[in-house]
Scaffold this motif. Structure first.
Motif, mmCIF file in Angstrom:
data_model
loop_
_atom_site.group_PDB
_atom_site.id
_atom_site.type_symbol
_atom_site.label_atom_id
_atom_site.label_comp_id
_atom_site.label_asym_id
_atom_site.label_seq_id
_atom_site.Cartn_x
_atom_site.Cartn_y
_atom_site.Cartn_z
ATOM 1 N N ALA A 1 -129.773 -88.806 33.513
ATOM 2 C CA ALA A 1 -130.004 -88.150 34.788
ATOM 3 C C ALA A 1 -129.271 -86.635 35.865
ATOM 4 C CB ALA A 1 -130.190 -89.324 36.011
ATOM 5 N N ASN A 2 -127.844 -87.195 34.850
ATOM 6 C CA ASN A 2 -127.378 -85.641 34.815
ATOM 7 C C ASN A 2 -127.987 -84.510 34.247
ATOM 8 O OD1 ASN A 2 -124.537 -83.540 34.422
ATOM 9 N ND2 ASN A 2 -123.688 -85.756 33.948
ATOM 10 N N PRO A 3 -128.015 -83.443 35.064
ATOM 11 C CA PRO A 3 -128.224 -82.438 34.587
ATOM 12 C C PRO A 3 -127.947 -81.575 33.656
ATOM 13 C CG PRO A 3 -128.504 -82.429 37.138
ATOM 14 C CD PRO A 3 -127.029 -83.845 36.752
ATOM 15 N N MET A 4 -126.296 -81.943 33.258
ATOM 16 C CA MET A 4 -126.000 -81.403 32.317
ATOM 17 C C MET A 4 -126.527 -82.072 30.928
ATOM 18 S SD MET A 4 -124.389 -78.977 33.363
ATOM 19 C CE MET A 4 -123.481 -78.585 31.684
ATOM 20 N N PHE A 5 -127.179 -83.218 30.975
ATOM 21 C CA PHE A 5 -127.402 -83.992 29.858
ATOM 22 C C PHE A 5 -129.242 -84.297 29.979
ATOM 23 C CE2 PHE A 5 -122.648 -85.270 30.059
ATOM 24 C CZ PHE A 5 -122.938 -85.073 29.016
ATOM 25 N N ASP A 6 -129.486 -83.211 30.213
ATOM 26 C CA ASP A 6 -131.223 -82.905 30.614
ATOM 27 C C ASP A 6 -131.211 -82.362 29.114
ATOM 28 O OD1 ASP A 6 -134.327 -82.971 31.838
ATOM 29 O OD2 ASP A 6 -133.582 -80.842 31.296
ATOM 30 N N ARG A 7 -132.650 -82.922 28.004
ATOM 31 C CA ARG A 7 -133.051 -83.096 26.884
ATOM 32 C C ARG A 7 -133.107 -81.186 27.079
ATOM 33 N NH1 ARG A 7 -135.800 -86.619 22.187
ATOM 34 N NH2 ARG A 7 -135.145 -84.441 20.802
ATOM 35 N N ALA A 8 -134.405 -81.309 27.952
ATOM 36 C CA ALA A 8 -135.165 -80.088 27.713
ATOM 37 C C ALA A 8 -133.864 -78.681 28.047
ATOM 38 C CB ALA A 8 -135.864 -80.004 28.973
ATOM 39 N N ASP B 1 -115.270 -93.953 36.126
ATOM 40 C CA ASP B 1 -116.044 -92.917 35.017
ATOM 41 C C ASP B 1 -116.856 -92.135 36.041
ATOM 42 O OD1 ASP B 1 -118.304 -92.212 32.609
ATOM 43 O OD2 ASP B 1 -117.186 -93.471 30.911
ATOM 44 N N PRO B 2 -117.176 -90.774 36.210
ATOM 45 C CA PRO B 2 -117.808 -89.959 36.680
ATOM 46 C C PRO B 2 -119.152 -89.553 35.948
ATOM 47 C CG PRO B 2 -115.988 -88.736 35.915
ATOM 48 C CD PRO B 2 -115.581 -90.286 34.975
ATOM 49 N N LEU B 3 -119.100 -89.636 34.969
ATOM 50 C CA LEU B 3 -120.289 -89.819 33.765
ATOM 51 C C LEU B 3 -121.049 -90.811 33.371
ATOM 52 C CD1 LEU B 3 -118.646 -87.024 31.233
ATOM 53 C CD2 LEU B 3 -120.278 -86.793 33.016
ATOM 54 N N ILE B 4 -120.077 -91.868 33.050
ATOM 55 C CA ILE B 4 -121.094 -93.085 32.674
ATOM 56 C C ILE B 4 -121.404 -94.450 34.105
ATOM 57 C CG2 ILE B 4 -120.754 -95.208 31.234
ATOM 58 C CD1 ILE B 4 -121.016 -92.307 29.918
ATOM 59 N N PRO B 5 -122.580 -94.162 33.972
ATOM 60 C CA PRO B 5 -123.321 -94.934 36.059
ATOM 61 C C PRO B 5 -122.699 -96.605 35.779
ATOM 62 C CG PRO B 5 -124.595 -93.583 35.079
ATOM 63 C CD PRO B 5 -124.255 -93.164 34.147
ATOM 64 N N PRO B 6 -122.687 -97.367 35.830
ATOM 65 C CA PRO B 6 -122.132 -98.642 36.234
ATOM 66 C C PRO B 6 -123.189 -99.452 35.287
ATOM 67 C CG PRO B 6 -121.300 -98.128 38.584
ATOM 68 C CD PRO B 6 -121.935 -97.090 37.727
ATOM 69 N N HIS B 7 -124.866 -98.955 35.412
ATOM 70 C CA HIS B 7 -126.063 -99.910 35.473
ATOM 71 C C HIS B 7 -125.871 -99.096 33.175
ATOM 72 C CE1 HIS B 7 -128.110 -95.484 35.317
ATOM 73 N NE2 HIS B 7 -128.363 -95.761 34.452
ATOM 74 N N VAL B 8 -125.341 -97.407 33.027
ATOM 75 C CA VAL B 8 -125.447 -97.760 31.552
ATOM 76 C C VAL B 8 -123.934 -98.502 31.284
ATOM 77 C CG1 VAL B 8 -124.673 -95.653 30.535
ATOM 78 C CG2 VAL B 8 -125.896 -94.988 31.755
ATOM 79 N N ARG B 9 -122.602 -98.871 31.846
ATOM 80 C CA ARG B 9 -121.403 -99.389 31.308
ATOM 81 C C ARG B 9 -122.052 -100.949 30.546
ATOM 82 N NH1 ARG B 9 -118.223 -98.281 36.372
ATOM 83 N NH2 ARG B 9 -118.938 -95.949 36.621
ATOM 84 N N GLU B 10 -123.047 -101.594 32.645
ATOM 85 C CA GLU B 10 -123.685 -102.321 31.401
ATOM 86 C C GLU B 10 -124.711 -103.290 30.565
ATOM 87 O OE1 GLU B 10 -124.439 -107.005 32.450
ATOM 88 O OE2 GLU B 10 -123.041 -105.429 32.762
ATOM 89 N N ARG B 11 -125.164 -101.978 30.565
ATOM 90 C CA ARG B 11 -126.021 -101.806 28.862
ATOM 91 C C ARG B 11 -125.454 -101.402 27.204
ATOM 92 N NH1 ARG B 11 -130.474 -97.439 27.121
ATOM 93 N NH2 ARG B 11 -131.521 -99.023 26.084
ATOM 94 N N LEU B 12 -124.263 -101.013 27.943
ATOM 95 C CA LEU B 12 -123.693 -100.975 26.648
ATOM 96 C C LEU B 12 -123.234 -102.595 26.866
ATOM 97 C CD1 LEU B 12 -122.842 -99.544 24.074
ATOM 98 C CD2 LEU B 12 -121.186 -98.513 25.217
ATOM 99 N N ARG B 13 -122.866 -103.246 27.535
ATOM 100 C CA ARG B 13 -122.242 -104.480 26.805
ATOM 101 C C ARG B 13 -123.694 -105.471 26.435
ATOM 102 N NH1 ARG B 13 -120.657 -103.761 32.903
ATOM 103 N NH2 ARG B 13 -118.200 -102.586 32.939
#
Length: 259
Positions: free
Chosen positions: A132-139, A213-225
């Protein structure tokens, strides 16, 4: 930050090893006792841990590694294993940040005998987590040249207010990290796939994240946990995406406390 880097590199020399045609470099504080390996994220080299190395390097043996322009997690894992073998290190602790927290999981998968503990710092499970972060968009990442991607990030860093992290990132991008190296790390992020379950006990894994963390949103942190539900979970109230720079005392406490 420039002064701190100069102080660090006056105290400790860089060492290198070529593995399958790729150069790995590291700083070793060579303090007595077990070694802890430190791995930076997408931006910067091993000296991104300059504060930690200067603060703890005389008490703890810290080996801060700069890994080469590779995006494949298996290649990175095997390259790190070659460095560990070259140094003659017994099984030990490896501490990661961001992209390296992703590929360090593959190190635990492929080389579990090298590991007593892994610290997955400010990490993610796979490339969809940051899409969802434009700088990490795969295309976007796959379609831009290495030089243009490097210029984009250097421009972004230079546009932010002057601060220790901003200064450190600017030095890294302007002087120390090549466009190809940065591009490889970003490609590694956007192409990443979830690591299979690790053949390690729960107690060997620590998942570290920061509430701001401005790059790793809460739902991503929870997914790794949730990927490692039995692991030790440490959430710092502050530290952003770089707790070793922005909350050094808490970060150093984590390294000096038993894991």
């Amino acid at each position: 930050m420039r002064e701190l880097l100069a102080q660090l590199e006056a105290r400790h020399d860089w060492h290198s090893l070529t593995v399958d045609g790729h150069e790995w470099r590291w700083l070793d504080t060579q303090a007595p006792g077990p070694a802890t390996i430190l791995l930076p994220g997408s931006v910067g080299d091993g000296a991104m841990f300059v504060r930690t190395l200067l603060s703890l390097g005389q008490r703890l043996r810290l080996i801060a590694v700069t890994y080469p322009a590779l995006s494949d997690p298996a290649q990175l894992a095997d390259g790190l294993a070659a460095v560990v073998k070259h140094l003659g290190l017994p099984p030990g602790r490896v501490v990661s940040s961001s992209f390296s927290a992703y590929w360090l999981q593959f190190y635990g998968l492929r080389h579990p005998g090298n590991v007593t503990s892994l610290v997955l710092g400010n990490g993610f499970v796979d490339g969809t987590d940051l899409a969802a972060n434009p700088m990490f968009d795969r295309a976007f990442v796959e379609g831009i040249s290495a030089q243009d991607l490097h210029n984009e990030w250097l421009t972004r860093v230079r546009a932010t207010p002057t601060a220790p992290l901003q200064q450190l990132q600017e030095i890294m991008l302007a002087q120390r990290q090549s466009p190809l190296n940065l591009q490889a790390r970003f490609l590694g992020v956007v192409r990443s796939k979830a690591c299979p379950p690790l053949p390690l006990p729960d107690a060997a894994i620590t998942v570290l994240d920061c509430d701001d963390d401005p790059l790793i949103p809460p739902h991503v942190r929870e997914r790794l946990r949730q990927q490692y539900p039995g692991a030790r979970h440490v959430s710092l109230p502050t530290g952003g995406h770089y707790p070793h720079v922005l909350n050094p005392q808490a970060y150093e406490d984590l390294l000096t406390n038993p894991m």
